[in-house]
Design an enzyme around this catalytic site. Structure first.
Site, PDB file in Angstrom:
ATOM      1  CG  HIS A 141    -108.529 -51.260 -24.147  1.00 16.53           C
ATOM      2  ND1 HIS A 141    -108.952 -51.289 -25.454  1.00 16.53           N
ATOM      3  CD2 HIS A 141    -107.694 -50.177 -24.052  1.00 16.53           C
ATOM      4  CE1 HIS A 141    -108.407 -50.292 -26.119  1.00 16.53           C
ATOM      5  NE2 HIS A 141    -107.638 -49.601 -25.298  1.00 16.53           N
TER       6      HIS A 141
ATOM      7  CG  ASP B 290    -113.225 -54.357 -22.607  1.00 16.77           C
ATOM      8  OD1 ASP B 290    -112.122 -53.768 -22.676  1.00 16.77           O
ATOM      9  OD2 ASP B 290    -113.895 -54.650 -23.616  1.00 16.77           O
ATOM     10  CG  HIS B 291    -110.053 -57.328 -23.529  1.00 13.36           C
ATOM     11  ND1 HIS B 291    -110.357 -58.410 -24.318  1.00 13.36           N
ATOM     12  CD2 HIS B 291    -110.789 -56.300 -24.013  1.00 13.36           C
ATOM     13  CE1 HIS B 291    -111.223 -58.054 -25.256  1.00 13.36           C
ATOM     14  NE2 HIS B 291    -111.510 -56.780 -25.080  1.00 13.36           N
TER      15      HIS B 291
ATOM     16  CG  ASP C 123    -111.126 -55.773 -28.313  1.00 15.83           C
ATOM     17  OD1 ASP C 123    -111.688 -56.873 -28.219  1.00 15.83           O
ATOM     18  OD2 ASP C 123    -111.389 -54.811 -27.571  1.00 15.83           O
TER      19      ASP C 123
ATOM     20  CG  HIS D 270    -115.837 -57.334 -27.637  1.00 13.58           C
ATOM     21  ND1 HIS D 270    -116.454 -56.800 -26.524  1.00 13.58           N
ATOM     22  CD2 HIS D 270    -114.537 -56.934 -27.580  1.00 13.58           C
ATOM     23  CE1 HIS D 270    -115.570 -56.091 -25.828  1.00 13.58           C
ATOM     24  NE2 HIS D 270    -114.402 -56.154 -26.449  1.00 13.58           N
TER      25      HIS D 270
ATOM     26  CG  HIS E  39    -106.315 -55.181 -25.735  1.00 13.03           C
ATOM     27  ND1 HIS E  39    -107.064 -56.309 -25.996  1.00 13.03           N
ATOM     28  CD2 HIS E  39    -107.217 -54.162 -25.668  1.00 13.03           C
ATOM     29  CE1 HIS E  39    -108.350 -55.992 -26.081  1.00 13.03           C
ATOM     30  NE2 HIS E  39    -108.467 -54.690 -25.870  1.00 13.03           N
TER      31      HIS E  39
ATOM     32  CG  HIS F 262    -108.141 -52.330 -30.180  1.00 15.10           C
ATOM     33  ND1 HIS F 262    -109.272 -51.626 -30.513  1.00 15.10           N
ATOM     34  CD2 HIS F 262    -108.319 -52.743 -28.899  1.00 15.10           C
ATOM     35  CE1 HIS F 262    -110.110 -51.610 -29.492  1.00 15.10           C
ATOM     36  NE2 HIS F 262    -109.532 -52.276 -28.494  1.00 15.10           N
TER      37      HIS F 262
END
Length: 297
Positions: A99, A101-102, A176, A215, A97, A153
Protein backbone atom coordinates in the site's frame (compact mmCIF):
# COMPACT_ATOMS: atom_id res chain seq x y z
CA UNK A 1 -18.53 48.77 -4.25
CA UNK A 2 -15.97 47.53 -6.81
CA UNK A 3 -13.09 48.43 -4.47
CA UNK A 4 -14.74 46.44 -1.65
CA UNK A 5 -15.11 43.37 -3.87
CA UNK A 6 -11.47 43.62 -4.99
CA UNK A 7 -10.34 43.98 -1.37
CA UNK A 8 -12.35 40.88 -0.35
CA UNK A 9 -10.86 38.85 -3.21
CA UNK A 10 -7.36 39.94 -2.21
CA UNK A 11 -7.91 38.96 1.42
CA UNK A 12 -9.27 35.55 0.44
CA UNK A 13 -6.31 34.98 -1.88
CA UNK A 14 -3.86 35.89 0.89
CA UNK A 15 -5.54 33.51 3.33
CA UNK A 16 -5.33 30.69 0.79
CA UNK A 17 -1.63 31.39 0.29
CA UNK A 18 -0.95 31.33 4.04
CA UNK A 19 -2.89 28.08 4.37
CA UNK A 20 -0.90 26.51 1.52
CA UNK A 21 2.41 27.50 3.09
CA UNK A 22 1.38 26.04 6.43
CA UNK A 23 0.28 22.83 4.76
CA UNK A 24 3.35 22.38 2.58
CA UNK A 25 6.10 23.55 4.90
CA UNK A 26 8.51 20.70 5.65
CA UNK A 27 9.76 22.42 8.79
CA UNK A 28 6.42 23.04 10.48
CA UNK A 29 5.93 20.96 13.65
CA UNK A 30 2.28 20.63 12.66
CA UNK A 31 3.26 18.00 10.10
CA UNK A 32 3.98 15.61 12.97
CA UNK A 33 0.86 13.96 14.36
CA UNK A 34 3.02 12.63 17.23
CA UNK A 35 6.38 13.41 18.76
CA UNK A 36 9.30 11.40 17.33
CA UNK A 37 10.68 9.09 20.01
CA UNK A 38 13.66 6.85 20.66
CA UNK A 39 13.22 3.50 22.38
CA UNK A 40 16.31 1.70 23.66
CA UNK A 41 16.20 -2.06 23.93
CA UNK A 42 19.12 -4.36 24.68
CA UNK A 43 21.63 -3.98 21.82
CA UNK A 44 19.22 -2.04 19.59
CA UNK A 45 17.53 1.33 19.32
CA UNK A 46 14.16 1.89 17.68
CA UNK A 47 13.48 5.39 16.39
CA UNK A 48 9.81 6.17 15.84
CA UNK A 49 9.17 8.67 13.04
CA UNK A 50 5.60 9.93 12.50
CA UNK A 51 4.51 10.29 8.87
CA UNK A 52 1.49 11.45 6.89
CA UNK A 53 -1.73 11.73 8.90
CA UNK A 54 -1.30 8.81 11.30
CA UNK A 55 1.46 6.52 9.94
CA UNK A 56 4.60 5.43 11.74
CA UNK A 57 7.99 4.74 10.14
CA UNK A 58 10.81 3.19 12.15
CA UNK A 59 14.59 3.11 12.20
CA UNK A 60 16.12 -0.02 13.72
CA UNK A 61 19.71 0.58 14.82
CA UNK A 62 22.22 -2.07 15.80
CA UNK A 63 24.11 -0.47 18.68
CA UNK A 64 27.25 -2.53 18.08
CA UNK A 65 27.83 -1.66 14.41
CA UNK A 66 25.61 1.44 13.97
CA UNK A 67 24.04 -0.23 10.96
CA UNK A 68 20.43 0.79 10.46
CA UNK A 69 17.26 -0.40 8.75
CA UNK A 70 14.10 1.55 7.98
CA UNK A 71 10.58 0.14 8.11
CA UNK A 72 8.01 1.59 5.65
CA UNK A 73 9.79 4.89 4.77
CA UNK A 74 6.88 6.68 3.11
CA UNK A 75 8.53 10.08 3.76
CA UNK A 76 12.18 9.59 2.69
CA UNK A 77 13.44 13.04 3.68
CA UNK A 78 12.40 12.52 7.29
CA UNK A 79 14.19 9.18 7.25
CA UNK A 80 17.42 10.57 5.79
CA UNK A 81 17.40 13.52 8.18
CA UNK A 82 17.02 11.14 11.13
CA UNK A 83 19.79 8.87 9.83
CA UNK A 84 22.13 11.86 9.54
CA UNK A 85 21.18 13.14 12.99
CA UNK A 86 21.76 9.72 14.58
CA UNK A 87 25.09 9.26 12.81
CA UNK A 88 24.24 5.74 11.60
CA UNK A 89 24.63 3.84 8.32
CA UNK A 90 21.38 3.04 6.52
CA UNK A 91 21.77 -0.35 4.82
CA UNK A 92 18.32 -1.91 4.71
CA UNK A 93 14.73 -1.07 3.79
CA UNK A 94 11.98 -3.32 5.18
CA UNK A 95 8.52 -2.95 3.61
CA UNK A 96 5.54 -4.58 5.31
CA UNK A 97 3.15 -4.38 2.33
CA UNK A 98 2.50 -2.71 -1.00
CA UNK A 99 0.00 0.00 0.00
CA UNK A 100 1.16 3.50 -0.92
CA UNK A 101 1.25 4.84 2.64
CA UNK A 102 3.87 2.20 3.48
CA UNK A 103 5.76 1.58 0.22
CA UNK A 104 5.23 4.92 -1.50
CA UNK A 105 8.65 6.31 -0.55
CA UNK A 106 10.71 3.34 -1.70
CA UNK A 107 11.61 4.60 -5.18
CA UNK A 108 12.82 7.96 -3.94
CA UNK A 109 14.82 6.47 -1.08
CA UNK A 110 16.47 3.87 -3.33
CA UNK A 111 17.29 6.54 -5.92
CA UNK A 112 19.14 8.47 -3.23
CA UNK A 113 20.66 5.37 -1.60
CA UNK A 114 21.03 2.78 -4.41
CA UNK A 115 23.09 0.45 -2.19
CA UNK A 116 20.09 -0.32 0.02
CA UNK A 117 18.80 -3.87 0.38
CA UNK A 118 15.01 -3.74 -0.04
CA UNK A 119 13.01 -6.54 1.56
CA UNK A 120 9.32 -7.33 1.15
CA UNK A 121 6.90 -10.15 0.45
CA UNK A 122 5.02 -8.77 -2.56
CA UNK A 123 6.28 -8.08 -6.09
CA UNK A 124 3.96 -5.04 -6.21
CA UNK A 125 6.32 -3.29 -3.76
CA UNK A 126 8.30 -0.49 -5.42
CA UNK A 127 12.07 -0.97 -5.47
CA UNK A 128 11.88 -4.56 -4.21
CA UNK A 129 15.22 -6.40 -4.35
CA UNK A 130 14.69 -9.30 -1.93
CA UNK A 131 11.31 -11.05 -2.18
CA UNK A 132 11.03 -12.87 1.16
CA UNK A 133 8.75 -15.65 2.39
CA UNK A 134 7.74 -16.91 5.81
CA UNK A 135 10.75 -17.91 7.89
CA UNK A 136 13.40 -16.12 5.83
CA UNK A 137 16.08 -14.42 7.92
CA UNK A 138 18.61 -11.63 7.39
CA UNK A 139 20.83 -9.34 9.47
CA UNK A 140 20.97 -5.68 10.42
CA UNK A 141 24.52 -5.53 11.71
CA UNK A 142 24.42 -8.10 14.51
CA UNK A 143 20.63 -8.04 14.86
CA UNK A 144 18.65 -10.96 13.45
CA UNK A 145 15.44 -10.40 11.48
CA UNK A 146 12.93 -13.18 10.83
CA UNK A 147 10.16 -12.67 8.27
CA UNK A 148 6.63 -13.61 9.29
CA UNK A 149 4.13 -13.94 6.45
CA UNK A 150 0.76 -12.66 7.71
CA UNK A 151 -1.57 -12.48 4.69
CA UNK A 152 -4.98 -10.86 5.09
CA UNK A 153 -4.71 -7.07 4.91
CA UNK A 154 -2.71 -7.85 1.77
CA UNK A 155 -1.71 -11.26 0.46
CA UNK A 156 2.00 -10.47 0.68
CA UNK A 157 2.07 -8.79 4.09
CA UNK A 158 5.25 -9.42 6.08
CA UNK A 159 5.87 -8.68 9.76
CA UNK A 160 9.51 -8.42 10.85
CA UNK A 161 10.62 -10.06 14.11
CA UNK A 162 13.90 -8.59 15.36
CA UNK A 163 16.08 -10.14 18.05
CA UNK A 164 19.37 -9.05 19.55
CA UNK A 165 20.42 -12.18 21.41
CA UNK A 166 19.31 -14.84 23.86
CA UNK A 167 17.25 -13.55 26.74
CA UNK A 168 16.84 -10.07 25.27
CA UNK A 169 13.52 -8.33 24.64
CA UNK A 170 12.62 -8.83 20.97
CA UNK A 171 10.56 -6.52 18.76
CA UNK A 172 8.08 -7.10 15.96
CA UNK A 173 7.13 -4.56 13.28
CA UNK A 174 3.59 -5.41 12.28
CA UNK A 175 2.60 -2.87 9.63
CA UNK A 176 -1.16 -3.12 9.13
CA UNK A 177 -1.63 -6.68 10.43
CA UNK A 178 -1.63 -5.99 14.18
CA UNK A 179 -2.37 -2.58 15.69
CA UNK A 180 -2.47 -1.68 19.35
CA UNK A 181 -5.90 -3.02 20.41
CA UNK A 182 -6.88 -3.74 16.80
CA UNK A 183 -5.99 -5.24 13.43
CA UNK A 184 -6.03 -4.27 9.76
CA UNK A 185 -8.97 -4.55 7.39
CA UNK A 186 -9.32 -7.82 5.48
CA UNK A 187 -8.71 -6.29 2.04
CA UNK A 188 -7.11 -9.37 0.46
CA UNK A 189 -7.86 -12.13 2.95
CA UNK A 190 -10.32 -13.89 5.19
CA UNK A 191 -11.15 -14.16 8.90
CA UNK A 192 -9.28 -17.46 8.94
CA UNK A 193 -6.18 -15.72 7.55
CA UNK A 194 -6.29 -13.09 10.28
CA UNK A 195 -6.91 -15.62 13.02
CA UNK A 196 -3.82 -17.50 11.83
CA UNK A 197 -1.78 -14.29 11.63
CA UNK A 198 -2.73 -12.94 15.05
CA UNK A 199 -3.10 -16.11 17.12
CA UNK A 200 -0.97 -18.77 15.48
CA UNK A 201 1.93 -16.62 14.25
CA UNK A 202 2.25 -13.32 16.13
CA UNK A 203 0.52 -14.77 19.20
CA UNK A 204 3.21 -17.44 19.48
CA UNK A 205 5.99 -14.87 19.89
CA UNK A 206 7.34 -14.33 23.43
CA UNK A 207 4.82 -12.31 25.49
CA UNK A 208 7.41 -9.59 26.19
CA UNK A 209 7.91 -8.92 22.44
CA UNK A 210 7.50 -5.20 21.78
CA UNK A 211 4.87 -4.42 19.12
CA UNK A 212 5.62 -1.53 16.75
CA UNK A 213 2.68 -1.07 14.37
CA UNK A 214 2.04 1.05 11.28
CA UNK A 215 -0.59 3.56 12.47
CA UNK A 216 -1.74 5.58 15.46
CA UNK A 217 -5.21 4.05 15.85
CA UNK A 218 -5.13 3.09 19.53
CA UNK A 219 -7.81 5.31 21.04
CA UNK A 220 -10.38 4.47 18.38
CA UNK A 221 -9.48 0.79 18.59
CA UNK A 222 -10.03 0.84 22.34
CA UNK A 223 -13.40 2.54 21.93
CA UNK A 224 -14.48 -0.43 19.83
CA UNK A 225 -12.86 -2.90 22.24
CA UNK A 226 -14.86 -1.42 25.12
CA UNK A 227 -18.06 -1.78 23.14
CA UNK A 228 -17.26 -5.52 22.98
CA UNK A 229 -16.13 -5.91 26.61
CA UNK A 230 -17.26 -2.82 28.57
CA UNK A 231 -16.22 -4.32 31.91
CA UNK A 232 -12.71 -5.35 30.84
CA UNK A 233 -10.50 -3.54 33.33
CA UNK A 234 -7.39 -3.90 31.17
CA UNK A 235 -9.18 -2.07 28.36
CA UNK A 236 -10.41 0.64 30.72
CA UNK A 237 -6.91 1.19 32.10
CA UNK A 238 -5.32 1.17 28.65
CA UNK A 239 -7.86 3.67 27.34
CA UNK A 240 -7.15 6.15 30.15
CA UNK A 241 -3.42 5.79 29.48
CA UNK A 242 -3.80 6.14 25.70
CA UNK A 243 -5.98 9.24 25.96
CA UNK A 244 -3.41 10.88 28.22
CA UNK A 245 -0.66 10.10 25.71
CA UNK A 246 -2.63 11.51 22.77
CA UNK A 247 -3.58 14.63 24.72
CA UNK A 248 0.18 15.19 25.08
CA UNK A 249 0.75 14.51 21.36
CA UNK A 250 2.71 11.36 22.26
CA UNK A 251 2.56 7.98 20.49
CA UNK A 252 0.86 5.02 22.11
CA UNK A 253 3.58 2.76 20.73
CA UNK A 254 4.85 0.18 21.62
CA UNK A 255 2.69 -2.47 23.19
CA UNK A 256 3.64 -6.10 23.83
CA UNK A 257 2.25 -9.37 22.54
CA UNK A 258 1.32 -10.36 26.10
CA UNK A 259 -0.60 -7.13 26.67
CA UNK A 260 -2.46 -7.42 23.36
CA UNK A 261 -4.05 -10.64 24.61
CA UNK A 262 -5.49 -8.58 27.50
CA UNK A 263 -7.16 -5.73 25.60
CA UNK A 264 -7.19 -6.46 21.86
CA UNK A 265 -10.54 -8.08 20.93
CA UNK A 266 -9.06 -9.55 17.75
CA UNK A 267 -6.45 -11.36 19.86
CA UNK A 268 -9.19 -12.44 22.29
CA UNK A 269 -11.41 -14.35 19.83
CA UNK A 270 -11.12 -17.50 21.97
CA UNK A 271 -12.42 -15.73 25.09
CA UNK A 272 -15.99 -16.51 26.22
CA UNK A 273 -16.73 -12.82 26.84
CA UNK A 274 -15.90 -11.94 23.24
CA UNK A 275 -17.78 -14.92 21.81
CA UNK A 276 -20.80 -13.93 23.87
CA UNK A 277 -20.73 -10.51 22.23
CA UNK A 278 -20.51 -11.98 18.73
CA UNK A 279 -22.92 -14.84 19.35
CA UNK A 280 -20.43 -17.31 17.88
CA UNK A 281 -18.60 -20.33 19.23
CA UNK A 282 -15.69 -20.57 16.79
CA UNK A 283 -12.66 -18.22 16.82
CA UNK A 284 -12.70 -17.79 13.04
CA UNK A 285 -16.39 -16.88 13.02
CA UNK A 286 -15.75 -14.56 15.95
CA UNK A 287 -12.93 -12.88 14.02
CA UNK A 288 -15.19 -12.33 11.01
CA UNK A 289 -18.01 -10.90 13.12
CA UNK A 290 -15.65 -8.52 14.94
CA UNK A 291 -14.12 -7.20 11.72
CA UNK A 292 -17.52 -6.49 10.18
CA UNK A 293 -18.61 -4.75 13.37
CA UNK A 294 -15.42 -2.69 13.51
CA UNK A 295 -15.75 -1.68 9.84
CA UNK A 296 -19.13 -0.13 10.69
CA UNK A 297 -18.07 1.32 14.06
Amino acid sequence: MLKSVRRLVAVRSALKSISAVRHCSSTSPLEYHSKPLRFTQANMDVILLPALKDNYMYLIIDQATKECACVDPVEPEKVLNAVKEMGVKLTTLMTTHHHWDHAGGNKELVSKCPQLSVFGGDKQIDGLKENVVHGDEFKIGQLNVRCLHTPCHTTGHICYYVTAGEGEDPAVFTGDTLFIAGCGRFFEGTPENMKTALIDILGELPPKTKVYCGHEYTVNNLKFALSVEPKNQDMITKMAWAQTKRNENKPTIPSTIGDEFKFNPFMRVREASVMNYTGTSDPVETMGFLRKAKDKF
